[in-house]
Design an enzyme around this catalytic site. Structure first.
Site, PDB file in Angstrom:
ATOM      1  N   ARG A  84       0.828  -1.201   0.000  1.00  0.00           N
ATOM      2  CA  ARG A  84       0.000   0.000   0.000  1.00  0.00           C
ATOM      3  C   ARG A  84       0.863   1.253   0.000  1.00  0.00           C
ATOM      4  O   ARG A  84       0.616   2.191  -0.742  1.00  0.00           O
ATOM      5  CB  ARG A  84      -0.910  -0.006   1.235  1.00  0.00           C
ATOM      6  CG  ARG A  84      -1.635   1.310   1.460  1.00  0.00           C
ATOM      7  CD  ARG A  84      -2.495   1.256   2.694  1.00  0.00           C
ATOM      8  NE  ARG A  84      -3.536   0.249   2.572  1.00  0.00           N
ATOM      9  CZ  ARG A  84      -4.014  -0.463   3.589  1.00  0.00           C
ATOM     10  NH1 ARG A  84      -3.543  -0.263   4.809  1.00  0.00           N
ATOM     11  NH2 ARG A  84      -4.959  -1.351   3.402  1.00  0.00           N
ATOM     12  N   TYR A  85       1.855   1.277   0.893  1.00  0.00           N
ATOM     13  CA  TYR A  85       2.747   2.432   0.978  1.00  0.00           C
ATOM     14  C   TYR A  85       3.940   2.180   0.057  1.00  0.00           C
ATOM     15  O   TYR A  85       4.387   1.037  -0.074  1.00  0.00           O
ATOM     16  CB  TYR A  85       3.256   2.594   2.419  1.00  0.00           C
ATOM     17  CG  TYR A  85       2.171   2.764   3.455  1.00  0.00           C
ATOM     18  CD1 TYR A  85       1.480   3.965   3.576  1.00  0.00           C
ATOM     19  CD2 TYR A  85       1.860   1.723   4.339  1.00  0.00           C
ATOM     20  CE1 TYR A  85       0.495   4.119   4.549  1.00  0.00           C
ATOM     21  CE2 TYR A  85       0.890   1.879   5.314  1.00  0.00           C
ATOM     22  CZ  TYR A  85       0.209   3.075   5.424  1.00  0.00           C
ATOM     23  OH  TYR A  85      -0.757   3.224   6.388  1.00  0.00           O
ATOM     24  N   ARG A  87       7.063   0.312   1.905  1.00  0.00           N
ATOM     25  CA  ARG A  87       6.975  -0.839   2.816  1.00  0.00           C
ATOM     26  C   ARG A  87       5.838  -1.787   2.425  1.00  0.00           C
ATOM     27  O   ARG A  87       4.851  -1.360   1.841  1.00  0.00           O
ATOM     28  CB  ARG A  87       6.853  -0.394   4.269  1.00  0.00           C
ATOM     29  CG  ARG A  87       5.801   0.651   4.571  1.00  0.00           C
ATOM     30  CD  ARG A  87       6.309   1.491   5.769  1.00  0.00           C
ATOM     31  NE  ARG A  87       5.285   2.275   6.413  1.00  0.00           N
ATOM     32  CZ  ARG A  87       4.910   3.479   5.974  1.00  0.00           C
ATOM     33  NH1 ARG A  87       5.436   3.997   4.891  1.00  0.00           N
ATOM     34  NH2 ARG A  87       3.992   4.151   6.635  1.00  0.00           N
ATOM     35  N   CYS A 144      -3.318 -18.223  14.045  1.00  0.00           N
ATOM     36  CA  CYS A 144      -2.961 -17.402  15.202  1.00  0.00           C
ATOM     37  C   CYS A 144      -2.985 -18.276  16.450  1.00  0.00           C
ATOM     38  O   CYS A 144      -3.607 -19.336  16.457  1.00  0.00           O
ATOM     39  CB  CYS A 144      -3.945 -16.249  15.372  1.00  0.00           C
ATOM     40  SG  CYS A 144      -3.394 -14.749  14.546  1.00  0.00           S
ATOM     41  N   CYS A 183      -8.850 -13.356  18.064  1.00  0.00           N
ATOM     42  CA  CYS A 183      -9.482 -12.182  18.674  1.00  0.00           C
ATOM     43  C   CYS A 183     -10.822 -11.935  17.986  1.00  0.00           C
ATOM     44  O   CYS A 183     -10.920 -12.020  16.758  1.00  0.00           O
ATOM     45  CB  CYS A 183      -8.591 -10.955  18.504  1.00  0.00           C
ATOM     46  SG  CYS A 183      -6.928 -11.179  19.162  1.00  0.00           S
ATOM     47  N   CYS A 213     -10.823  -9.264  15.156  1.00  0.00           N
ATOM     48  CA  CYS A 213      -9.679  -9.366  14.225  1.00  0.00           C
ATOM     49  C   CYS A 213      -9.954  -8.700  12.874  1.00  0.00           C
ATOM     50  O   CYS A 213     -10.931  -9.025  12.193  1.00  0.00           O
ATOM     51  CB  CYS A 213      -9.310 -10.829  14.008  1.00  0.00           C
ATOM     52  SG  CYS A 213      -7.953 -11.032  12.833  1.00  0.00           S
ATOM     53  N   ARG A 239      -8.384  -9.200  10.234  1.00  0.00           N
ATOM     54  CA  ARG A 239      -8.260 -10.193   9.155  1.00  0.00           C
ATOM     55  C   ARG A 239      -9.103 -11.433   9.405  1.00  0.00           C
ATOM     56  O   ARG A 239      -8.752 -12.529   8.981  1.00  0.00           O
ATOM     57  CB  ARG A 239      -6.792 -10.558   8.951  1.00  0.00           C
ATOM     58  CG  ARG A 239      -6.147  -9.607   8.024  1.00  0.00           C
ATOM     59  CD  ARG A 239      -4.698  -9.820   7.728  1.00  0.00           C
ATOM     60  NE  ARG A 239      -4.161  -8.476   7.706  1.00  0.00           N
ATOM     61  CZ  ARG A 239      -3.267  -8.017   8.551  1.00  0.00           C
ATOM     62  NH1 ARG A 239      -2.707  -8.808   9.435  1.00  0.00           N
ATOM     63  NH2 ARG A 239      -2.898  -6.749   8.492  1.00  0.00           N
ATOM     64  N   ASP A 272     -11.371  -1.492  13.890  1.00  0.00           N
ATOM     65  CA  ASP A 272     -11.793  -1.545  12.490  1.00  0.00           C
ATOM     66  C   ASP A 272     -13.245  -2.010  12.372  1.00  0.00           C
ATOM     67  O   ASP A 272     -13.785  -2.656  13.271  1.00  0.00           O
ATOM     68  CB  ASP A 272     -10.886  -2.499  11.703  1.00  0.00           C
ATOM     69  CG  ASP A 272      -9.468  -1.971  11.591  1.00  0.00           C
ATOM     70  OD1 ASP A 272      -9.300  -0.735  11.523  1.00  0.00           O
ATOM     71  OD2 ASP A 272      -8.526  -2.792  11.583  1.00  0.00           O
ATOM     72  N   ASP A 277      -7.226   3.154  10.800  1.00  0.00           N
ATOM     73  CA  ASP A 277      -6.825   2.542   9.537  1.00  0.00           C
ATOM     74  C   ASP A 277      -8.039   2.734   8.628  1.00  0.00           C
ATOM     75  O   ASP A 277      -9.096   2.123   8.838  1.00  0.00           O
ATOM     76  CB  ASP A 277      -6.485   1.057   9.750  1.00  0.00           C
ATOM     77  CG  ASP A 277      -5.482   0.555   8.719  1.00  0.00           C
ATOM     78  OD1 ASP A 277      -5.391   1.165   7.630  1.00  0.00           O
ATOM     79  OD2 ASP A 277      -4.798  -0.448   8.997  1.00  0.00           O
ATOM     80  N   LYS A 322      -3.150   4.168   7.534  1.00  0.00           N
ATOM     81  CA  LYS A 322      -3.314   4.636   8.906  1.00  0.00           C
ATOM     82  C   LYS A 322      -3.290   6.161   8.957  1.00  0.00           C
ATOM     83  O   LYS A 322      -2.370   6.785   8.451  1.00  0.00           O
ATOM     84  CB  LYS A 322      -2.202   4.067   9.777  1.00  0.00           C
ATOM     85  CG  LYS A 322      -2.260   2.551   9.861  1.00  0.00           C
ATOM     86  CD  LYS A 322      -1.080   2.000  10.634  1.00  0.00           C
ATOM     87  CE  LYS A 322      -1.049   0.504  10.597  1.00  0.00           C
ATOM     88  NZ  LYS A 322      -0.582  -0.022   9.273  1.00  0.00           N
TER      89      LYS A 322
END
Ligand SMILES: *Cc1c(COP(=O)(O)O)cnc(C)c1O
Length: 313
Positions: A57-58, A61, A70, A74, A77, A79, A238, A275, A282
């Protein structure tokens, strides 16, 4: 998908239905409430996925998703569309294609390994990925984003530390939301990582009834500093489908940050961010300390609410 490590499960208070640990990993019937603006891809990663596993995206990076597994899942989450494969996403990152993309894009100087949790891979696979990245001369900085120090502190073994130690440009971001997670085991794991030369940051998610008050947040960030962890980001939750019961208002987040500033160590204060839905990345959200700027005068408000003037364009 429900999965909780014994270490994290044991932090749940069995008689407190509102336990901040319970709420992070045990399903609630409120998850059945889906809001119109919620999205399975809440921060627009799919449109920047250049090859399975790599989000670019950036310009400088990349986010390298190395697994869909995981330690625990969570409830909020970002994702959840792909982790655990509960929704049948069928996530299969192709390491070689991802590495080849990074190799051929000389503008990429920063690689963030995430997932899923990279520390669920074997020491051998982690070493392989880190060594491959180390062999790419334009990659200056590598981070591992992992919640395993929190979920499974015994994963920070001496053999893992030995393989991480040899990478001088490696940092790690952990994910702690509540002071109850700051156990002696986590502290030991962080101290071992720090002693192995790995600078540590923390990313928290602002969660309703879990950490959305200044007292809890201050206690958390003080604990983090004592574990050699710099609070890095505080995320507005999110717009994950079924997570509205865990979301706090942006206003509340700004109030918490305002309360921290001036009342604790600057190092302890994370950057509050949203985000942006749709892949905007972000965006920092700050209390407004700059009241107005007219005729070359900046009117600034300090932590006590007093105003001061600074002459400048
Ligand atoms: C968060 C993120 C990064 C890293 O951002 P930093 O602000 O450098 O921590 C990189 N790529 C993607 C897609 C991200 O979501």
């Amino acid at each position: 998908m429900v999965s909780v490590t014994p270490h994290f499960f044991n932090l749940i208070d069995p008689v407190d239905f509102n336990c901040p640990i319970r709420k992070q990993v045990i399903p609630s019937k409120s998850e059945g409430v889906i809001q119109a603006w919620e999205d399975t891809d809440p921060v627009g990663e799919e449109s920047s996925m250049v090859t399975p596993g790599l989000v670019h995206r950036y310009p400088d990076r990349v986010l390298f998703l190395v697994t869909d597994r995981c330690g625990s899942y969570c409830r909020y989450c970002t994702r959840s569309r792909l982790v655990s494969n509960a929704q049948g996403y069928g996530f299969h990152p192709n390491f070689e294609n991802c590495l080849a993309y990074i190799k051929s894009n000389t503008s990429i100087r920063d690689v963030l390994l995430s997932g899923g949790d990279p520390l669920l891979l074997s020491d051998e696979k982690i070493s392989y990925l880190l060594s491959e990245l180390a062999s790419i001369s334009h990659v200056e900085f590598v981070r591992i984003g992992s919640r395993l120090p929190v979920f499974l502190p015994q994963r920070i073994t001496s053999s893992l530390l030995n393989s991480l130690k040899s990478h001088s440009n490696l940092w790690m971001s952990i994910h702690v939301n509540h002071p109850k997670e700051c156990t002696n085991e986590l502290k030991d794991a962080c101290h071992k990582l720090a002693s192995s030369g790995i600078p540590l940051g923390n990313q928290s998610v602002l969660l309703k009834g879990i950490n959305d008050d200044a007292k809890t947040m201050k206690s958390l960030i003080h604990r983090l500093l004592m574990m050699k962890v710099k609070p890095y980001y505080l995320y507005q939750c999110d717009l994950v489908p079924g997570s509205s019961h865990l979301r706090t208002s942006v206003t509340k987040g700004i109030e918490i940050i305002r309360e921290l500033r001036g009342s604790t160590t600057g190092y302890a204060i994370p950057q509050f961010v949203i985000d942006a839905p749709g892949g905007g990345g972000k965006i920092p959200i700050n209390p407004n300390y700059v009241k107005k700027s007219t005729n070359g005068l900046w009117v600034l408000e300090n932590f006590e609410g007093k105003t001061f003037e600074y002459p400048s364009d």
